[in-house]
Design a protein around this motif. Structure first.
Motif, PDB file in Angstrom:
ATOM      1  N   VAL A  12      -2.252  -2.649  -8.625  1.00 32.67           N
ATOM      2  CA  VAL A  12      -2.586  -1.627  -9.619  1.00 32.67           C
ATOM      3  C   VAL A  12      -1.932  -0.272  -9.398  1.00 32.67           C
ATOM      4  O   VAL A  12      -2.036   0.596 -10.267  1.00 32.67           O
ATOM      5  N   ARG A  13      -1.228  -0.062  -8.262  1.00 32.78           N
ATOM      6  CA  ARG A  13      -0.692   1.272  -8.011  1.00 32.78           C
ATOM      7  C   ARG A  13       0.819   1.268  -7.819  1.00 32.78           C
ATOM      8  O   ARG A  13       1.362   0.349  -7.201  1.00 32.78           O
ATOM      9  N   PRO A  14       1.533   2.279  -8.293  1.00 31.07           N
ATOM     10  CA  PRO A  14       2.944   2.454  -7.920  1.00 31.07           C
ATOM     11  C   PRO A  14       3.043   2.630  -6.403  1.00 31.07           C
ATOM     12  O   PRO A  14       2.174   3.257  -5.785  1.00 31.07           O
ATOM     13  N   GLY A  15       4.082   2.096  -5.803  1.00 32.64           N
ATOM     14  CA  GLY A  15       4.235   2.186  -4.354  1.00 32.64           C
ATOM     15  C   GLY A  15       3.368   1.232  -3.579  1.00 32.64           C
ATOM     16  O   GLY A  15       3.319   1.300  -2.357  1.00 32.64           O
ATOM     17  N   GLY A  16       2.678   0.331  -4.269  1.00 31.98           N
ATOM     18  CA  GLY A  16       1.765  -0.562  -3.574  1.00 31.98           C
ATOM     19  C   GLY A  16       2.447  -1.710  -2.852  1.00 31.98           C
ATOM     20  O   GLY A  16       1.864  -2.321  -1.965  1.00 31.98           O
ATOM     21  N   SER A  17       3.685  -2.016  -3.202  1.00 28.55           N
ATOM     22  CA  SER A  17       4.384  -3.130  -2.570  1.00 28.55           C
ATOM     23  C   SER A  17       4.589  -2.874  -1.091  1.00 28.55           C
ATOM     24  O   SER A  17       4.909  -1.749  -0.682  1.00 28.55           O
ATOM     25  N   VAL A  18       4.429  -3.919  -0.275  1.00 27.12           N
ATOM     26  CA  VAL A  18       4.694  -3.783   1.159  1.00 27.12           C
ATOM     27  C   VAL A  18       6.165  -4.014   1.471  1.00 27.12           C
ATOM     28  O   VAL A  18       6.596  -3.861   2.601  1.00 27.12           O
ATOM     29  N   GLU A  19       6.969  -4.388   0.447  1.00 31.62           N
ATOM     30  CA  GLU A  19       8.383  -4.671   0.663  1.00 31.62           C
ATOM     31  C   GLU A  19       9.262  -3.460   0.367  1.00 31.62           C
ATOM     32  O   GLU A  19      10.245  -3.225   1.054  1.00 31.62           O
ATOM     33  N   HIS A  20       8.929  -2.699  -0.675  1.00 31.77           N
ATOM     34  CA  HIS A  20       9.757  -1.566  -1.063  1.00 31.77           C
ATOM     35  C   HIS A  20       8.891  -0.637  -1.912  1.00 31.77           C
ATOM     36  O   HIS A  20       7.742  -0.946  -2.213  1.00 31.77           O
ATOM     37  N   TRP A  21       9.433   0.513  -2.259  1.00 29.38           N
ATOM     38  CA  TRP A  21       8.690   1.442  -3.120  1.00 29.38           C
ATOM     39  C   TRP A  21       8.893   1.030  -4.575  1.00 29.38           C
ATOM     40  O   TRP A  21       9.994   1.100  -5.106  1.00 29.38           O
ATOM     41  N   ASN A  22       7.824   0.584  -5.217  1.00 27.49           N
ATOM     42  CA  ASN A  22       7.890   0.173  -6.617  1.00 27.49           C
ATOM     43  C   ASN A  22       7.417   1.310  -7.502  1.00 27.49           C
ATOM     44  O   ASN A  22       6.344   1.873  -7.308  1.00 27.49           O
ATOM     45  N   GLU A  23       8.239   1.656  -8.478  1.00 23.35           N
ATOM     46  CA  GLU A  23       7.921   2.771  -9.372  1.00 23.35           C
ATOM     47  C   GLU A  23       6.767   2.453 -10.306  1.00 23.35           C
ATOM     48  O   GLU A  23       6.040   3.346 -10.728  1.00 23.35           O
TER      49      GLU A  23
END
Length: 413
Positions: free
Chosen positions: A319-330
């Motif tokens: 549910v949040r931007p930046g939530g991915s543990v792989e990269h920064w997702n917009e």
């Protein structure tokens, strides 16, 4: 140690020769790789492995022989001394104790607190509830418990709820050559296949020829028809790594069966939740990825989308931007998941986790809602129900709290 490594590779059916092994020794004497497990890993693979199909076997033998050696050389991300993160303590907390541990107050506060801890902490810490360390209830570190934390330097999964993971991982591609012990998965998938007459009329229509010849008073009248082809088209999105490691076997069986049953099958990998990028090979996923927008543009709407994953993660990852543990997702994973399902109306999510655990995992609730409750267990019964659902379009409306985000980018760039 190197001699043991040589024999372990041969025991794993990698036909390493003495000449290749001596070449590795000579390269080490010349310091082609020096004080780096990463450099040694690549050098040894270059010298000892002749076929890329054997890379996965090499990786497993290397990990078994040199586990822990990297502590002598490598540095952790953010220059955290690795000795701080050794798993010295692994506290066993009761359910009551775990219930008393409160979250830090949200995603932004969690990341801001981590930055403060990195700036302030000057020494090793174990068993506490504040500093970056091991075995405690702090939101940062390894081998402890916190319902909303950041995992650093921990080798094995425990709670599967870290909001961020500060560890580099190598994910293994699912093997599509696995021989199934049962035909049940293939038989279930076969129900999705739709056959149609396509192409030039180049096959003998025996029944039509007999009927036409009979109508012509016995004069031979040969009839031809186009080839009968499997027209089912499938996009297979596979979650890989992390908590999915315990489900590798069943996913490999599914992948192998799908490769056999469908001529039009394209697979992509993701981790936990689809974001703006997917990939075809896990080894080079950080440099060779595919834009999710390109996938949506490339394949027509008559493809079926099948997601395979345990949907077990921190809710932030959805549910949040930046939530991915792989990269920064917009943009949140929820937005990308609904973009994919909006394009490919025939879609399902197959979950290898036992159904009885679904009610106790918030991220599974979110994923089910986002996919219009088209989540099924990865069992023969669940697979049969999923195939039946794929024959119908998903007409579920967008989740209300996502409508605004979706409307901002309804036109694909």
């Amino acid at each position: 140690m190197l001699v043991d490594f040589f024999y372990e590779l041969r025991a794993a059916d990698l036909k390493v020769t003495v000449t290749e092994f001596l070449s590795l020794h000579e390269a080490l004497k010349q310091r082609v790789a020096f004080c780096s497990t990463q450099e040694f890993y690549h050098l040894a693979r270059l010298c000892l492995v002749k076929d890329e199909r054997h890379f996965d076997i090499y990786d497993r033998v290397f990990a078994a022989c040199f586990s822990g050696a990297e502590r002598a050389f490598d540095k952790l991300v953010a220059q955290i001394p690795e000795s701080w993160l050794k798993g010295k303590l692994e506290r066993e907390l009761s359910a009551e104790e775990k219930a008393l541990i409160q979250s830090l107050g949200g995603w932004e506060q969690l990341m801001e607190t981590l930055r403060q801890r990195l700036a302030e902490q000057k020494e090793q810490h174990s068993g506490g509830n504040k500093w970056i360390g091991t075995g405690g209830t702090s939101p940062f570190g390894a081998d402890g418990f916190n319902p909303e934390g950041i995992r650093m330097g921990q080798k094995k999964l425990q709670q599967k709820k870290a909001a961020k993971v500060w560890d580099e991982r190598q994910f293994r591609d699912y093997n599509d050559d696995v021989q199934l012990g049962t035909r049940n998965i293939k038989m279930a998938l076969r129900r999705l296949r739709r056959f149609a007459r396509e192409g030039a009329a180049d096959q003998l229509d025996l029944d039509g020829t007999i009927a036409s010849t009979a109508r012509n008073a016995g004069m031979l009248d040969i009839r031809m028809v186009p080839e009968r082809r499997n027209s089912a088209k499938v996009l297979l999105f596979l979650d890989v790594g992390g908590s999915m490691d315990s489900h590798v076997r069943v996913c490999e069986e599914l992948f192998s069966a799908a490769k056999t049953e469908f001529k039009h099958l394209v697979n992509f990998y993701f981790h936990n939740c689809p974001y703006d990028r997917l990939w075809k090979g896990n080894r080079r996923r950080r440099v060779e990825f595919i834009s999710t927008y390109d996938v949506i543009r490339m394949y027509p709407t008559d493809y079926c989308a099948i997601f395979v994953g345990d949907a077990t993660m921190s809710p932030y990852e959805i549910v949040r931007p930046g939530g991915s543990v792989e990269h920064w997702n917009e943009e949140p994973g929820s937005v990308w998941l609904q973009r994919i399902t909006k394009q490919f109306k025939r879609n399902v999510w197959l979950n290898p986790e036992p159904v009885e655990r679904w009610e106790h995992t918030p991220s599974i609730h979110l994923t089910r809602e986002l996919t219009g409750n088209r989540m099924f267990p990865l069992t023969i019964t669940g697979l049969t129900r999923a195939i039946a659902a794929l024959k119908r379009r998903n007409t579920q409306p967008l989740v209300p709290f996502l409508k605004d985000s979706m409307s901002e980018r309804t036109n694909l760039e």
